[in-house]
Design a protein around this motif. Structure first.
Motif, PDB file in Angstrom:
ATOM      1  N   ARG A 145      90.297  50.057 -26.279  1.00 25.23           N
ATOM      2  CA  ARG A 145      90.796  50.432 -24.952  1.00 25.23           C
ATOM      3  C   ARG A 145      90.506  49.384 -23.895  1.00 25.23           C
ATOM      4  O   ARG A 145      91.151  49.357 -22.859  1.00 25.23           O
ATOM      5  CB  ARG A 145      90.169  51.757 -24.508  1.00 25.23           C
ATOM      6  N   GLN A 146      89.467  48.579 -24.143  1.00 30.72           N
ATOM      7  CA  GLN A 146      89.134  47.551 -23.160  1.00 30.72           C
ATOM      8  C   GLN A 146      89.806  46.223 -23.464  1.00 30.72           C
ATOM      9  O   GLN A 146      89.640  45.248 -22.747  1.00 30.72           O
ATOM     10  CB  GLN A 146      87.615  47.373 -23.109  1.00 30.72           C
ATOM     11  N   GLU A 148      92.907  43.478 -24.175  1.00 29.20           N
ATOM     12  CA  GLU A 148      94.310  43.194 -23.866  1.00 29.20           C
ATOM     13  C   GLU A 148      95.099  43.273 -25.160  1.00 29.20           C
ATOM     14  O   GLU A 148      94.664  42.773 -26.199  1.00 29.20           O
ATOM     15  CB  GLU A 148      94.448  41.790 -23.288  1.00 29.20           C
ATOM     16  N   ALA A 151     102.584  44.167 -26.796  1.00 26.65           N
ATOM     17  CA  ALA A 151     103.422  45.237 -27.336  1.00 26.65           C
ATOM     18  C   ALA A 151     103.717  44.968 -28.815  1.00 26.65           C
ATOM     19  O   ALA A 151     103.760  45.890 -29.624  1.00 26.65           O
ATOM     20  CB  ALA A 151     104.724  45.335 -26.546  1.00 26.65           C
ATOM     21  N   GLU A 196      97.554  54.454 -28.334  1.00 21.86           N
ATOM     22  CA  GLU A 196      97.178  53.466 -27.313  1.00 21.86           C
ATOM     23  C   GLU A 196      98.390  52.624 -26.910  1.00 21.86           C
ATOM     24  O   GLU A 196      98.653  52.392 -25.726  1.00 21.86           O
ATOM     25  CB  GLU A 196      96.055  52.568 -27.866  1.00 21.86           C
ATOM     26  N   LEU A 197      99.153  52.179 -27.897  1.00 19.86           N
ATOM     27  CA  LEU A 197     100.332  51.352 -27.604  1.00 19.86           C
ATOM     28  C   LEU A 197     101.437  52.182 -26.936  1.00 19.86           C
ATOM     29  O   LEU A 197     102.137  51.702 -26.048  1.00 19.86           O
ATOM     30  CB  LEU A 197     100.846  50.676 -28.883  1.00 19.86           C
ATOM     31  N   LEU A 199     100.939  54.612 -24.911  1.00 21.23           N
ATOM     32  CA  LEU A 199     100.545  54.810 -23.511  1.00 21.23           C
ATOM     33  C   LEU A 199     100.720  53.531 -22.700  1.00 21.23           C
ATOM     34  O   LEU A 199     101.069  53.579 -21.527  1.00 21.23           O
ATOM     35  CB  LEU A 199      99.093  55.290 -23.438  1.00 21.23           C
ATOM     36  N   ARG A 200     100.488  52.392 -23.357  1.00 20.00           N
ATOM     37  CA  ARG A 200     100.614  51.132 -22.604  1.00 20.00           C
ATOM     38  C   ARG A 200     102.041  50.633 -22.499  1.00 20.00           C
ATOM     39  O   ARG A 200     102.431  50.033 -21.515  1.00 20.00           O
ATOM     40  CB  ARG A 200      99.790  50.030 -23.292  1.00 20.00           C
ATOM     41  N   PHE A 201     102.801  50.814 -23.562  1.00 19.41           N
ATOM     42  CA  PHE A 201     104.128  50.182 -23.629  1.00 19.41           C
ATOM     43  C   PHE A 201     105.214  51.205 -23.931  1.00 19.41           C
ATOM     44  O   PHE A 201     106.149  50.941 -24.666  1.00 19.41           O
ATOM     45  CB  PHE A 201     104.152  49.107 -24.725  1.00 19.41           C
ATOM     46  N   ASP A 213     103.712  55.632 -18.064  1.00 17.62           N
ATOM     47  CA  ASP A 213     103.119  54.288 -18.007  1.00 17.62           C
ATOM     48  C   ASP A 213     101.738  54.433 -17.400  1.00 17.62           C
ATOM     49  O   ASP A 213     101.606  54.868 -16.255  1.00 17.62           O
ATOM     50  CB  ASP A 213     103.944  53.374 -17.093  1.00 17.62           C
TER      51      ASP A 213
ATOM     52  N   ARG B 145      94.026  61.915 -20.959  1.00 17.48           N
ATOM     53  CA  ARG B 145      93.068  60.896 -20.536  1.00 17.48           C
ATOM     54  C   ARG B 145      92.684  61.025 -19.071  1.00 17.48           C
ATOM     55  O   ARG B 145      91.657  60.538 -18.655  1.00 17.48           O
ATOM     56  CB  ARG B 145      93.641  59.497 -20.766  1.00 17.48           C
TER      57      ARG B 145
END
Lengths: 214, 214
Positions: A145-146, A148, A151, A196-197, A199-201, A213, B145
């Motif tokens: 989670r921390q 970088e 995608a 995780e991906l 949620l990020r992308f 996002d 989260r």
């Protein structure tokens, strides 16, 4: 594209195992079936942007291509039957080298599932050319989670056994990430990485007008 | 303690199904087996602080108690065999009401697995008394989260089918949370919830001196 590479250290290389005994006679193919499920299965859908490599005993590789996959159901037994068909195609590949040459070393046993005689070194090299970064999932890594993340990322995992020293040597240059304080099954790790991906992308995906996002 | 409640809408209530056809004749018991795996299986260990309720057709409930569980393996088939034994014990329970009275309505079919004639309403009431907060996992919920969570939380999920209107009515007062932009399988949801709670309440667990309290 997301790529997962799972090392199956004891998985059978021939199709002569019983679907009634995946943990035993099939060499823990149940573990690999669950990884296939985690890599692709969504509720009433499949993840089309994902590829999964199962590297069996560093000798045989099954490549699952989300954009082409068909006949994949979430249960272990039916996935094991697809793996069995791929392993049967491998025997054909060994008997008829012309087939291998035509398919650049791979044959497609059912839509979206390819089998080849390749080990970890070749798979790492192919995967590295397809994603921005290849990451080793390892309990000694930094928290996911921390970190970088791109995608287009790839992740290497082991089955129920630890990575072997020779495998770690091939991957010594890869960044290491871990997912939490407990030691998890490979298929559970794939679920967490996908989330995780997502949620990020998540491509601006939203529910009820609430954007996801984060 | 962590509690999960999974609603199995079509699961068979009798043990007369084939272990070779869990998705079909057993009424998608494969989905429930994967939820058992996600709720309890760690790499070479089990989650002892977790309980799982499988509520079958709102009539029969299997309760899995992590602190007492034995004979649980990660594969679907062996878990389905444990469920089959529990369903056989239910038939005994129905035939001998004295057994039910002695066990407060439950019988233990194998260590850590209890079966009873209870539906969702009774299970919600019992679970609510055992955790600080019971949460409905639902695609229309707020992001997990971003939510405050107690270490002792319970989560209600549905199998491969949507919650029924009557079920939602019973749970109308529960907070709703969701996990990401995509619609996920119930077993994958359990993995993600466990990871979130591991990261928040990991009891100061650490790897290589790096604490995992985030």
């Amino acid at each position: 594209m997301r790529v997962f590479i799972v090392l199956g250290h004891r998985a059978r290389l021939d199709p002569g195992f019983s679907l009634n005994d995946l943990p035993g006679s099939a060499g823990r193919i149940d573990v690999l079936c669950r990884c296939v499920n985690s890599a692709f299965c969504l509720s009433h859908d499949l993840r089309r942007d994902t590829e999964l490599y199962l590297v069996l005993q560093d000798q045989v590789t099954l490549r699952f291509v989300g954009s082409r996959l068909r006949h994949l159901n979430p249960d272990e037994r039916s996935t094991a039957a697809l793996i069995q068909r791929a392993l049967a195609a491998r025997e054909q590949l060994a008997a008829e080298p012309a087939l291998a040459a035509a398919g650049q070393g791979e044959v497609e046993s059912t839509p979206g599932i390819y089998i080849s005689h390749r080990g970890l070194r070749e798979v790492l090299s192919e995967a590295q050319s397809r994603v921005e970064e290849l990451i080793l999932l390892h309990e000694a890594g930094l928290p996911l989670r921390q970190a970088e993340l791109a995608a287009d990322s790839g992740f290497v995992l082991s089955d129920h056994l630890e990575f072997l020293p020779g495998e770690l040597e091939l991957m010594v240059a890869l960044p290491k990430l871990s997912l939490g304080p407990l030691s998890l099954h490979a298929d559970h790790c794939i679920v967490i990485v996908h989330n995780e991906l997502d949620l990020r992308f998540g491509s601006g995906a939203c529910y009820n007008g609430r954007r996801w996002d984060m």
